[in-house]
Scaffold this active site. Structure first.
Site, short mmCIF file in Angstrom:
data_model
loop_
_atom_site.label_atom_id
_atom_site.label_comp_id
_atom_site.label_asym_id
_atom_site.label_seq_id
_atom_site.Cartn_x
_atom_site.Cartn_y
_atom_site.Cartn_z
N ARG A 427 19.17 23.46 21.30
CA ARG A 427 18.54 22.72 20.22
C ARG A 427 17.31 21.98 20.73
NH1 ARG A 427 24.61 21.31 18.86
NH2 ARG A 427 24.55 21.72 21.07
N ASP A 553 35.26 25.38 -10.41
CA ASP A 553 36.62 25.80 -10.70
C ASP A 553 36.58 26.73 -11.90
OD1 ASP A 553 37.73 24.39 -8.64
OD2 ASP A 553 38.25 22.64 -9.86
N GLU A 554 37.61 27.54 -12.04
CA GLU A 554 37.62 28.58 -13.08
C GLU A 554 37.64 28.03 -14.50
OE1 GLU A 554 41.63 30.54 -13.06
OE2 GLU A 554 41.92 29.06 -11.48
N GLU A 641 40.87 19.64 -0.61
CA GLU A 641 39.74 20.26 0.08
C GLU A 641 38.41 19.70 -0.40
OE1 GLU A 641 39.53 22.21 -3.75
OE2 GLU A 641 41.16 21.48 -2.51
N ASP A 642 38.33 19.29 -1.67
CA ASP A 642 37.10 18.71 -2.19
C ASP A 642 36.85 17.32 -1.61
OD1 ASP A 642 39.35 17.79 -3.44
OD2 ASP A 642 38.54 17.86 -5.47
#
Length: 738
Positions: A427, A553-554, A641-642
């Site tokens: 880096r 989300d669905e 997880e969110d």
């Protein structure tokens, strides 16, 4: 004649005394005939190259120690080993690091003495992304033997270490091993030797001198105290707009004064600069059991002056902080000054500064020569306020990124070695010396700064004008024309900013092949979730080529205008999460833990990823940067997880997410299909209890609470203003958000 005889007698007496000193005393000091071998010229160091650094109020009152000749001979015999002139090409097996970069920690034997500080080091390694339990897969090895304190007069000193090291299974003369050390040598000379043969091992050592430092091989680390936090830690004291640049005091110091020996000359001279006005340099003789027997005429007065000032008050009200050498070259005052945003004025000739390979210390510190002590006030007064302000800001960048915890110190050490053994993945100095630093900027992702969210604004670059929608499917979703999933796909496909739709299929009841996808102007790709884990939605799929990811989300109910507006907001803040459903954390005094709430309040700290934009790099960080312990919690609970992604982004950026126009109806419906209903988990009380448990577990592993509160909400111009609808760009949002 009598006078001439007296002069001759005095001269002969002087010669005899000199002979006794250089003959008998030196003979006794170096262990007599037991060490009768030529001295290595490379070991003869100047005064300014000697090791040092005992802190004020330290545990070891060095002035009171009386060491017998036999003890000294034993110490000399134990410390005759000197590090060889190793390089990575001569003392390191690079082939072990080509497959992966992993670190193996030897098991600690039940009867082995391990100090709390070394236990912190071993703990953060085992919980890190570097750790492997398989020694055959390791690039580096770390001993399960405590090597931090090699002062033979310390209670943490491990004796017979040479015999223990010789029995280490994979020692191989130290090749590919990293030895951590904070204190070396002992009274009176504090030599840098560790008292055992390190062979070809890499030294990660504090208070290292430039004379003994092996560039490109060793790593100079900071001297940190036993109370230094294992993870997390407090942020620096300086805010982004902290003005004025100069504080009440120009230069401060508070610490021990050594009456003789190594380090005494520098600290004994500080009283020349102390004026009790803007230069406060306080020293005390009051340390050790016999300080009264050794005190000089200045001690009583200096001790009284020393007690008048509070050290923390001095730190927070000082522009410059003096960091003079102690018994060793390093000092605890160095990290204390960095955290306080007090520009360190280094008074330690020959000190190899911590992480000097990658950190540009000229942007955060001022070097002074111990031999020119009286010139220090004039030198620092000549520094313009703009540069002082820049110095202070840089101290915070370095403190937060590399020095604020044992975890960051160890991780920085391993990242420096990683860049050496994998040369193509280095880096730049800009990355190392700017926020958020090198630790979360993984070169495996890209070697172009433009690909990272942190540098887009700094480079004056704009993110891609398109986004990739990632829809996570976990429940039994029917394939009818009016199903929530099909409607959502149509909504996203209408956006002129959408480049691709990626469906992560994690439903076990309905196969993805049974869904009849609508015709779309953009590609629709279905990917089976890996290992049926909820973290699959954050996997860095190769299909995601745009900077922006729209996570959905669905069952989300959003219009195309809402998506386009949120995307426009994200383009101005590409390093943050931007979305609709917001949540907040709070500290519950009654229960002594963190709480989680979905109540509508004036502030928030979490934007759920059920409908949010963020940079695709966070998928890579989530998968390859986070501790395996964090991902294990998510995978076992199939939840949170969110929240973890919010923890990650706030941890890296130190910034809150951004909420866009209010959506009160988000996820308050029932999903229906297949003749039965599927209740949304967002209304389940147990769901919130589980998420609260996650927040407390995450904060414990991070070592602090990284979430940042905000009360900002982004709305379109003229949103809900009583003006003609024709004047508004996003005309349908008011109806959708009501």
């Amino acid at each position: 004649m009598q006078a001439k005889k007296r002069y001759i007698l005095v001269l002969m007496s002087c010669v005899f005394i000199v002979f006794l000193y250089y003959g008998v005393y030196r003979f006794w000091q170096h262990g007599g005939i037991e060490n009768e071998r030529p001295a290595n010229p490379k070991n003869q160091r100047s005064y300014t190259d000697a090791d040092g650094g005992s802190p004020a109020g330290g545990l070891y009152p060095d002035e009171d120690l009386v060491v017998s000749p036999s003890q000294r001979r034993g110490e000399r015999r134990a410390t005759h080993h000197t590090p060889s002139n190793c390089t990575l090409h001569t003392c390191f097996d690079l082939s072990r690091c080509q497959r992966d970069y992993k670190v193996y920690v030897y098991p600690v034997q039940p009867d082995e003495l391990i100090s709390p500080t070394y236990q912190k080091i071993l703990s953060v390694i085992r919980d890190s992304r570097y750790f492997t339990s398989d020694p055959s897969q390791a690039c580096l090895y770390v001993l399960g033997i405590d090597t931090l304190d090699r002062d033979s007069l310390s209670p943490d000193y491990v004796s017979d270490i040479q015999a223990k090291v010789d029995q280490v299974k994979y020692w191989n003369n130290g090749r590919n091993h990293v030895i951590f050390n904070l204190y070396s040598g002992t009274w009176p000379d504090y030599a840098e030797n560790l008292g055992f043969d390190i062979g070809e091992a890499i030294l990660a050592k504090a208070s290292m001198s430039t004379a003994n430092f092996r560039p490109g091989f060793d790593v100079s680390i900071p001297l940190f105290s036993k109370s230094h936090p294992e993870r997390g830690s407090d942020r620096g004291y300086v805010g982004s707009g902290d003005l004025p640049a100069t504080k009440k005091y120009l230069l401060v110091f508070k610490g021990k004064r050594y009456l003789y020996g190594i380090g005494s000359e520098t600290r004994n001279s500080l009283y020349h600069l102390h004026n009790a006005k803007d230069i406060i340099l306080l020293t005390t003789c009051k340390h050790g059991k016999k300080w009264k027997e050794m005190k000089d005429p200045r001690c009583e007065l200096e001790n009284k002056e020393y007690d008048r000032f509070d050290y923390q008050v001095l730190l927070q009200n000082a522009t410059f902080c003096l960091v003079p050498r102690g018994r060793r070259l390093g000092s605890f005052r160095f990290l204390e000054a960095l955290q306080a945003g007090c520009v360190p004025v280094l008074l330690s000739n020959g000190w190899e500064l911590p992480f000097s390979d990658v950190v540009d210390w000229s942007r955060a510190t001022v070097w002074a020569d111990e031999r020119l002590l009286l010139q220090v006030p004039d030198m620092i007064r000549s520094i313009p306020p703009t540069k002082v302000h820049s110095f202070r800001q840089q101290t915070q960048v370095l403190w937060d990124n590399y020095f604020s915890s044992v975890d960051k110190i160890v991780s920085t050490t391993f990242e420096i070695i990683r860049e050496r053994v994998r040369i193509p993945l280095q880096r730049s100095s800009y990355v190392w010396n700017s926020h958020p630093g090198a630790l979360p900027t993984l070169p495996q992702f890209s070697d172009v700064l433009r690909d990272f969210p942190f540098y887009l604004n700094h480079l004056g670059a704009s993110p891609h004008s398109k986004f990739t929608a990632v829809i996570y499917v976990s429940m039994a979703t029917p394939s009818t024309h009016s199903s929530p999933l099909i409607r959502l796909v149509k909504t996203v496909a209408k956006s002129a900013n959408a480049a691709r739709i990626v469906v992560i299929w994690n439903s076990e009841t309905v196969p993805a092949s049974s869904v009849k996808w609508p015709s779309s102007p953009i590609p629709i790709n279905v990917i089976q979730a890996q290992h049926k884990t909820i973290s699959s939605r954050f996997f860095p799929h190769p299909l995601i080529q745009t900077d922006a990811v729209l996570s959905l989300d669905e069952d989300v109910l959003l219009t195309t205008e809402e998506l386009d507006f949120a995307f426009r907001v994200w383009q101005s803040f590409p390093e943050r999460i931007v979305g609709y459903p917001a949540r907040s954390h709070f500290w519950d005094d009654g229960r002594g833990c963190w709480g989680y709430t979905s109540k509508w309040t004036n502030d928030y700290s979490i934007v759920l990823t059920g409908a949010a934009f963020y940079h695709r790099y966070y998928h890579f960080l989530y998968t390859h940067y986070l501790s395996h312990l964090l991902q294990k919690i998510v995978d076992q609970s199939q939840n949170c997880e969110d929240i973890l992604l919010n923890f990650l982004v706030s941890h890296v950026t130190r910034l809150p997410p951004i909420k866009v126009t209010q959506r009160k109806q988000y996820k308050e419906t029932m999903l229906t299909g297949g003749g039965r209903g599927y209740p949304s988990p967002w209304n389940d009380p147990d769901h919130f209890v589980q998420r609260q448990t996650c927040i407390n577990a995450f904060s414990k592993i991070f070592g602090y609470m990284p979430l940042v509160r905000s009360n900002t909400r982004m709305d379109p111009v003229l949103f809900k203003d009583p003006v003609s609808n024709l004047r508004k760009k996003y005309r349908k949002m008011e109806i959708a958000g009501s």
